[in-house]
Design a protein around this motif. Structure first.
Motif, PDB file in Angstrom:
ATOM      1  N   THR A   5      10.792   1.295   5.710  1.00 48.79           N
ATOM      2  CA  THR A   5      11.237   0.088   5.026  1.00 48.79           C
ATOM      3  C   THR A   5      10.140  -0.465   4.129  1.00 48.79           C
ATOM      4  OG1 THR A   5      12.158  -2.131   5.361  1.00 48.79           O
ATOM      5  CG2 THR A   5      10.571  -1.349   7.003  1.00 48.79           C
ATOM      6  N   GLY A   6      10.539  -0.991   2.975  1.00 51.97           N
ATOM      7  CA  GLY A   6       9.596  -1.547   2.004  1.00 51.97           C
ATOM      8  C   GLY A   6      10.261  -1.654   0.648  1.00 51.97           C
ATOM      9  N   PHE A   7       9.544  -2.184  -0.331  1.00 49.61           N
ATOM     10  CA  PHE A   7      10.135  -2.323  -1.669  1.00 49.61           C
ATOM     11  C   PHE A   7      10.087  -1.013  -2.448  1.00 49.61           C
ATOM     12  CE2 PHE A   7      10.626  -3.720  -6.055  1.00 49.61           C
ATOM     13  CZ  PHE A   7      11.737  -4.537  -5.912  1.00 49.61           C
ATOM     14  N   PHE A   8       9.041  -0.219  -2.268  1.00 51.84           N
ATOM     15  CA  PHE A   8       8.917   1.111  -2.878  1.00 51.84           C
ATOM     16  C   PHE A   8       9.052   1.082  -4.403  1.00 51.84           C
ATOM     17  CE2 PHE A   8      10.477   2.036   1.470  1.00 51.84           C
ATOM     18  CZ  PHE A   8       9.445   2.844   1.907  1.00 51.84           C
ATOM     19  N   ASP A   9       8.444   0.103  -5.059  1.00 51.29           N
ATOM     20  CA  ASP A   9       8.535   0.050  -6.519  1.00 51.29           C
ATOM     21  C   ASP A   9       7.791   1.218  -7.142  1.00 51.29           C
ATOM     22  OD1 ASP A   9       9.212  -0.904  -9.038  1.00 51.29           O
ATOM     23  OD2 ASP A   9       7.391  -2.123  -9.199  1.00 51.29           O
ATOM     24  N   GLY A  10       8.483   2.001  -7.941  1.00 46.83           N
ATOM     25  CA  GLY A  10       7.894   3.153  -8.605  1.00 46.83           C
ATOM     26  C   GLY A  10       8.098   4.445  -7.846  1.00 46.83           C
ATOM     27  N   VAL A  11       8.352   4.339  -6.525  1.00 48.83           N
ATOM     28  CA  VAL A  11       8.426   5.542  -5.674  1.00 48.83           C
ATOM     29  C   VAL A  11       7.276   6.471  -6.074  1.00 48.83           C
ATOM     30  CG1 VAL A  11       9.971   7.261  -4.662  1.00 48.83           C
ATOM     31  CG2 VAL A  11      10.944   5.221  -5.701  1.00 48.83           C
ATOM     32  N   HIS A  12       6.053   5.948  -6.010  1.00 56.48           N
ATOM     33  CA  HIS A  12       4.868   6.659  -6.487  1.00 56.48           C
ATOM     34  C   HIS A  12       4.368   7.672  -5.446  1.00 56.48           C
ATOM     35  CE1 HIS A  12       2.597   4.008  -3.872  1.00 56.48           C
ATOM     36  NE2 HIS A  12       2.906   2.926  -4.568  1.00 56.48           N
ATOM     37  N   THR A  13       3.246   8.297  -5.737  1.00 57.05           N
ATOM     38  CA  THR A  13       2.744   9.367  -4.869  1.00 57.05           C
ATOM     39  C   THR A  13       2.470   8.877  -3.454  1.00 57.05           C
ATOM     40  OG1 THR A  13       0.503   8.960  -5.722  1.00 57.05           O
ATOM     41  CG2 THR A  13       1.775  10.738  -6.749  1.00 57.05           C
ATOM     42  N   GLY A  14       2.032   7.632  -3.319  1.00 60.64           N
ATOM     43  CA  GLY A  14       1.820   7.063  -1.997  1.00 60.64           C
ATOM     44  C   GLY A  14       3.130   6.907  -1.242  1.00 60.64           C
ATOM     45  N   HIS A  15       4.145   6.365  -1.935  1.00 64.40           N
ATOM     46  CA  HIS A  15       5.461   6.236  -1.314  1.00 64.40           C
ATOM     47  C   HIS A  15       6.024   7.610  -0.933  1.00 64.40           C
ATOM     48  CE1 HIS A  15       5.890   2.370  -3.904  1.00 64.40           C
ATOM     49  NE2 HIS A  15       5.425   2.052  -2.698  1.00 64.40           N
ATOM     50  N   ARG A  16       5.828   8.578  -1.809  1.00 62.38           N
ATOM     51  CA  ARG A  16       6.367   9.919  -1.554  1.00 62.38           C
ATOM     52  C   ARG A  16       5.729  10.542  -0.305  1.00 62.38           C
ATOM     53  NH1 ARG A  16       9.036  12.241  -6.194  1.00 62.38           N
ATOM     54  NH2 ARG A  16       9.473  10.511  -7.596  1.00 62.38           N
ATOM     55  N   HIS A  17       4.476  10.216  -0.094  1.00 55.28           N
ATOM     56  CA  HIS A  17       3.775  10.664   1.105  1.00 55.28           C
ATOM     57  C   HIS A  17       4.506  10.149   2.354  1.00 55.28           C
ATOM     58  CE1 HIS A  17       0.176  12.067   3.191  1.00 55.28           C
ATOM     59  NE2 HIS A  17       0.115  10.918   3.841  1.00 55.28           N
ATOM     60  N   VAL A  18       4.918   8.879   2.315  1.00 58.64           N
ATOM     61  CA  VAL A  18       5.637   8.266   3.427  1.00 58.64           C
ATOM     62  C   VAL A  18       7.039   8.862   3.561  1.00 58.64           C
ATOM     63  CG1 VAL A  18       6.617   6.095   4.296  1.00 58.64           C
ATOM     64  CG2 VAL A  18       4.339   6.112   3.249  1.00 58.64           C
ATOM     65  N   ILE A  19       7.738   8.999   2.442  1.00 56.62           N
ATOM     66  CA  ILE A  19       9.120   9.492   2.477  1.00 56.62           C
ATOM     67  C   ILE A  19       9.179  10.931   2.977  1.00 56.62           C
ATOM     68  CG2 ILE A  19      11.183   9.967   1.100  1.00 56.62           C
ATOM     69  CD1 ILE A  19      10.482   6.962   1.589  1.00 56.62           C
ATOM     70  N   GLN A  20       8.227  11.745   2.567  1.00 57.86           N
ATOM     71  CA  GLN A  20       8.187  13.125   3.053  1.00 57.86           C
ATOM     72  C   GLN A  20       8.010  13.158   4.567  1.00 57.86           C
ATOM     73  OE1 GLN A  20       5.003  14.602   0.622  1.00 57.86           O
ATOM     74  NE2 GLN A  20       6.311  14.845  -1.182  1.00 57.86           N
ATOM     75  N   GLN A  21       7.159  12.265   5.085  1.00 53.38           N
ATOM     76  CA  GLN A  21       6.967  12.204   6.535  1.00 53.38           C
ATOM     77  C   GLN A  21       8.228  11.683   7.226  1.00 53.38           C
ATOM     78  OE1 GLN A  21       3.241  10.535   7.734  1.00 53.38           O
ATOM     79  NE2 GLN A  21       3.696  10.672   9.915  1.00 53.38           N
ATOM     80  N   LEU A  22       8.929  10.745   6.585  1.00 51.32           N
ATOM     81  CA  LEU A  22      10.192  10.232   7.117  1.00 51.32           C
ATOM     82  C   LEU A  22      11.202  11.364   7.280  1.00 51.32           C
ATOM     83  CD1 LEU A  22      12.260   7.876   7.719  1.00 51.32           C
ATOM     84  CD2 LEU A  22      12.733   7.908   5.251  1.00 51.32           C
ATOM     85  N   VAL A  23      11.377  12.147   6.219  1.00 49.66           N
ATOM     86  CA  VAL A  23      12.360  13.236   6.244  1.00 49.66           C
ATOM     87  C   VAL A  23      11.975  14.285   7.288  1.00 49.66           C
ATOM     88  CG1 VAL A  23      13.374  15.108   4.864  1.00 49.66           C
ATOM     89  CG2 VAL A  23      13.064  12.824   3.851  1.00 49.66           C
ATOM     90  N   ARG A  24      10.673  14.611   7.369  1.00 51.18           N
ATOM     91  CA  ARG A  24      10.211  15.594   8.360  1.00 51.18           C
ATOM     92  C   ARG A  24      10.446  15.101   9.788  1.00 51.18           C
ATOM     93  NH1 ARG A  24       5.577  16.146   4.962  1.00 51.18           N
ATOM     94  NH2 ARG A  24       4.402  14.812   6.405  1.00 51.18           N
ATOM     95  N   THR A  25      10.117  13.831  10.024  1.00 54.60           N
ATOM     96  CA  THR A  25      10.282  13.271  11.369  1.00 54.60           C
ATOM     97  C   THR A  25      11.748  13.292  11.794  1.00 54.60           C
ATOM     98  OG1 THR A  25       8.363  11.826  11.047  1.00 54.60           O
ATOM     99  CG2 THR A  25       9.892  11.223  12.812  1.00 54.60           C
ATOM    100  N   ALA A  26      12.638  12.904  10.874  1.00 56.11           N
ATOM    101  CA  ALA A  26      14.070  12.903  11.185  1.00 56.11           C
ATOM    102  C   ALA A  26      14.554  14.320  11.490  1.00 56.11           C
ATOM    103  CB  ALA A  26      14.853  12.308  10.020  1.00 56.11           C
ATOM    104  N   ALA A  27      14.045  15.299  10.729  1.00 54.39           N
ATOM    105  CA  ALA A  27      14.453  16.692  10.950  1.00 54.39           C
ATOM    106  C   ALA A  27      14.018  17.177  12.328  1.00 54.39           C
ATOM    107  CB  ALA A  27      13.876  17.580   9.859  1.00 54.39           C
TER     108      ALA A  27
END
Length: 296
Positions: A5-27
């Motif tokens: 959860t967060g605003f994720f403005d730009g969906v930048h490289t830092g955000h992508r680092h988090v999102i990739q971990q989110l998707v991996r964890t869910a998998a």
């Protein structure tokens, strides 16, 4: 449901680092992944001086990027003053009740709720609400900078589109509709497409001339874009976004135009005459064409 959860403005490289971990964890857990974000930006709601805040992504762009990374679901919450009064524990309880959240990813600087003063406070609130917590790793720096939406905005406001794109992980762009201009460019051999943004809150880079990639009529083209107030033709002009598209002379009034900023060529300058302006535009075009050749 595994949630970030967060605003994720730009969906930048830092955000992508988090999102990739989110998707991996869910998998790994055999569960669905979800991003819970907000609109409008909290600063636009809570701080009067933030009326000038401009964003790196529109809501539609943000949702599209997140889903393209493999996130199963994106939920957008309406950020209001009433919403801002929710404590961190209340927020996590809401995620659990409304979205069946079981696991939450927390970044190294993730803060939420009116009462949380540190990441440790947020973590304790999540655990108290009955959620499992996964802490994301420290985000690597780019070009010596710790990546943040604030730093990227600063770089764009300085005209440093290369550094901004490096931190974003993609080329920064603007999307709008082509509107009628004063047709001055056509009289000196440089017709331009004048853009009106679809999202007025989208951040426009600093005034100046840029080498850009252009998308219109389903085609990918190149050109040079001038952002500014056209000081050569008078004072008090409104700020415009005008793009001269190389090798293109079709009528696109009323159609979509997307411009992606590849490099800044120079600052905006007031010239003594239209002829001086035309001569400089010829030089600008040569620089852009040489850059274009390097990309082929």
């Amino acid at each position: 449901m595994v949630v970030a959860t967060g605003f994720f403005d730009g969906v930048h490289t830092g955000h992508r680092h988090v999102i990739q971990q989110l998707v991996r964890t869910a998998a790994v857990l055999g569960d669905e992944s979800m991003v819970v974000t907000f609109w409008p930006h909290p600063r636009n709601v809570l701080q009067k001086e933030a009326r000038s805040l401009r964003l790196l992504t529109t809501l539609a762009e943000k949702k599209r990027m997140l889903l393209s990374m493999g996130v199963d679901r994106v939920e957008v919450l309406d950020f209001t003053r009433e919403f801002s009064k929710m404590t961190s524990e209340e927020y996590f309880l809401m995620l659990k009740k409304n979205y069946d959240a079981t696991v939450v990813l927390l970044g190294y600087d993730n803060r939420m709720g009116c009462d949380a003063e540190s990441v440790d406070d947020v973590m304790r609130a999540a655990l108290t609400a009955g959620l499992e917590v996964v802490k994301t790793e420290m985000i690597p720096s780019v070009g010596g900078y710790a990546v943040s939406s604030t730093k990227i905005r600063q770089k764009l406001e300085e005209g440093d589109v290369r550094s901004a794109s490096d931190m974003l992980g993609y080329t920064y762009s603007l999307l709008g509709v082509v509107v009628a201009g004063n047709r001055l460019g056509r009289t000196i051999g440089f017709p331009t497409a004048n853009m009106q943004l679809y999202e007025p809150l989208k951040l426009v880079p600093a005034n100046g001339v840029y080498f850009v990639r252009v998308r219109t009529l389903g085609r990918n083209l190149y050109g040079m874009c001038n952002i500014g107030c056209r000081p050569t033709v008078g004072t008090g002009n409104s700020r415009t976004i005008e793009t001269h598209i190389f090798g293109f002379d079709e009528d696109i009034y009323g159609l979509d135009l997307e411009i992606s900023f590849l490099d800044k060529i120079r600052d905006e300058v007031r010239f003594r005459s239209l002829e001086d302006l035309r001569m400089q535009l010829e030089k600008d075009k040569e620089i852009c064409l040489s850059l274009m050749a390097d990309k082929k």
